[in-house]
Design a protein around this motif. Structure first.
Motif, PDB file in Angstrom:
ATOM      1  N   ALA A  97      -9.118  18.243   4.771  1.00 15.26           N
ATOM      2  CA  ALA A  97      -8.818  19.363   5.667  1.00 15.26           C
ATOM      3  C   ALA A  97      -7.981  18.938   6.869  1.00 15.26           C
ATOM      4  N   ASN A  98      -8.074  17.671   7.251  1.00 10.99           N
ATOM      5  CA  ASN A  98      -7.326  17.187   8.408  1.00 10.99           C
ATOM      6  C   ASN A  98      -5.955  16.634   8.036  1.00 10.99           C
ATOM      7  N   GLY A  99      -5.608  16.728   6.769  1.00 16.25           N
ATOM      8  CA  GLY A  99      -4.280  16.305   6.332  1.00 16.25           C
ATOM      9  C   GLY A  99      -4.063  14.812   6.287  1.00 16.25           C
ATOM     10  N   ARG A 100      -5.136  14.044   6.279  1.00 14.62           N
ATOM     11  CA  ARG A 100      -4.989  12.591   6.251  1.00 14.62           C
ATOM     12  C   ARG A 100      -4.751  12.108   4.820  1.00 14.62           C
ATOM     13  N   PRO A 101      -3.853  11.162   4.637  1.00 11.07           N
ATOM     14  CA  PRO A 101      -3.570  10.666   3.291  1.00 11.07           C
ATOM     15  C   PRO A 101      -4.614   9.669   2.818  1.00 11.07           C
ATOM     16  N   VAL A 102      -4.589   9.404   1.544  1.00 12.00           N
ATOM     17  CA  VAL A 102      -5.392   8.335   0.959  1.00 12.00           C
ATOM     18  C   VAL A 102      -4.550   7.067   0.976  1.00 12.00           C
ATOM     19  N   ARG A 103      -5.021   6.035   1.620  1.00  9.95           N
ATOM     20  CA  ARG A 103      -4.304   4.761   1.521  1.00  9.95           C
ATOM     21  C   ARG A 103      -4.768   4.047   0.264  1.00  9.95           C
ATOM     22  N   ILE A 104      -3.832   3.773  -0.608  1.00  8.97           N
ATOM     23  CA  ILE A 104      -4.126   3.077  -1.860  1.00  8.97           C
ATOM     24  C   ILE A 104      -3.431   1.723  -1.820  1.00  8.97           C
ATOM     25  N   PHE A 119       0.848  -1.199   0.000  1.00  6.00           N
ATOM     26  CA  PHE A 119       0.000   0.000   0.000  1.00  6.00           C
ATOM     27  C   PHE A 119       0.876   1.238   0.000  1.00  6.00           C
ATOM     28  N   HIS A 120       0.275   2.339  -0.422  1.00  2.00           N
ATOM     29  CA  HIS A 120       0.927   3.647  -0.423  1.00  2.00           C
ATOM     30  C   HIS A 120      -0.019   4.631   0.244  1.00  2.00           C
ATOM     31  N   SER A 156      -4.936   8.003  -7.643  1.00  2.00           N
ATOM     32  CA  SER A 156      -4.736   6.584  -7.945  1.00  2.00           C
ATOM     33  C   SER A 156      -4.088   6.398  -9.309  1.00  2.00           C
ATOM     34  N   VAL A 157      -4.553   7.169 -10.297  1.00  2.00           N
ATOM     35  CA  VAL A 157      -3.942   7.093 -11.632  1.00  2.00           C
ATOM     36  C   VAL A 157      -2.512   7.626 -11.579  1.00  2.00           C
ATOM     37  N   ASP A 158      -2.318   8.730 -10.857  1.00  2.00           N
ATOM     38  CA  ASP A 158      -0.960   9.278 -10.705  1.00  2.00           C
ATOM     39  C   ASP A 158      -0.022   8.241 -10.100  1.00  2.00           C
ATOM     40  N   LEU A 159      -0.502   7.560  -9.062  1.00  2.00           N
ATOM     41  CA  LEU A 159       0.342   6.551  -8.414  1.00  2.00           C
ATOM     42  C   LEU A 159       0.694   5.436  -9.380  1.00  2.00           C
ATOM     43  N   LEU A 160      -0.303   4.905 -10.075  1.00  2.00           N
ATOM     44  CA  LEU A 160      -0.029   3.816 -11.009  1.00  2.00           C
ATOM     45  C   LEU A 160       1.006   4.225 -12.055  1.00  2.00           C
TER      46      LEU A 160
END
Length: 275
Positions: free
Chosen positions: A16-23, A7-8, A112-116
């Motif tokens: 707003a709370n600065g939490r990342p997206v876990r992918i 995962f990334h 998600s597309v950027d990560l891939l």
């Protein structure tokens, strides 16, 4: 093919709370070929985030030679853990669905597309798919010209324009505006007994796509909502039908992202029909 899972945690500009997206990323592995590159697929989950059925669905795609990214779509409200398939979990998932901004859903898709495309084992050719809420998100992912095909299973809220905060999404407005015209290929799959998307809703979606000259296939089968979910499907899971439609998904992905056909020509002659 064998697969591996990792995962990334990707920063979100709209949280707003600065939490990342876990992918979560599921990748094919070919022993002896450490530099192999594969097309990418974004798999969007239903309202329960990345559950066992979603992960197994994504793993099957990965095992056919695709790097698969599964974003945790409710990172603004909770951690990346799956939401239970029970009454409380269903209520929570449905609540989050209309508390999240549509622009935040779109950012998750873009990230998600950027990560891939940044991964060393991805060749940059991207498709998307998803079920229920994820079917709608896979549909919206098709607005990104990097996404060359999208296969959407029983996508909810498109016909009613009720996705996101305020329940006023612009998905069909963008279709009418031409945002999908000349983009990638779109496939929508619905069960005729799906109470979430009635016949009038399906007819509306099909009409809007055809009127906008979108390259699309529309498949209606004898099934209920969530018929591809192999767990807690309330008696609706149809394994045989799921297998048939998964084969169709693979044909679309193999044809659109599994091969690099070069630049698309705008001068395409109509095929001759020979009896």
């Amino acid at each position: 093919m064998l697969v591996t899972k990792t995962f990334h945690d990707v920063p979100s500009a709209l949280d707003a709370n600065g939490r990342p997206v876990r992918i979560f990323v599921i990748s094919p592995v070919i022993p002896g070929y450490p530099n192999a590159k594969f097309p990418g697929v974004v798999v969007f989950s239903e309202i329960y985030q990345v559950t066992g059925p979603v992960e197994r669905f994504a793993g099957q795609i990965a095992s056919h030679g695709y790097v698969v990214a599964c974003p945790s779509v409710y990172h603004e409200f909770q951690g990346p853990e799956a939401i239970p398939y029970d009454v409380e979990g269903t209520d929570r998932g449905n609540r989050f669905k209309i508390e999240k901004e549509v622009s935040a859903y779109d950012e998750d898709a873009k990230l998600s597309v950027d990560l891939l495309t940044s991964l060393p084992n991805c060749n940059g050719r991207i498709a998307s798919t998803g079920m229920c809420l994820g079917g709608h998100l896979a549909f919206r992912a098709a607005f990104d010209r990097r996404v060359l095909s999208s296969v959407c299973f029983f996508a909810t809220d498109i016909h009613s324009a009720t996705l996101g905060k305020g329940k006023t999404d612009d998905t069909l407005i963008r279709v009418r505006r031409g945002d999908l015209t000349n983009n990638g290929e779109l496939v929508l799959i619905f069960g005729k007994q799906d109470t979430h998307v009635p016949r009038a809703g399906r007819d509306l979606i099909r009409k809007e796509l055809e009127d906008a000259n979108v390259i699309a296939s529309f498949i209606e089968v004898q099934a209920q909502h969530a018929f591809i979910r192999d767990e807690e499907s309330k008696g609706r899971w149809d394994a045989a039908l799921t297998r048939s439609l998964f084969t169709f998904l693979l044909e679309v992905f193999e044809r659109t992202v599994g091969r690099d056909l070069g630049e698309k020509s705008s001068d395409v002659a109509e095929p001759e029909h020979v009896c």
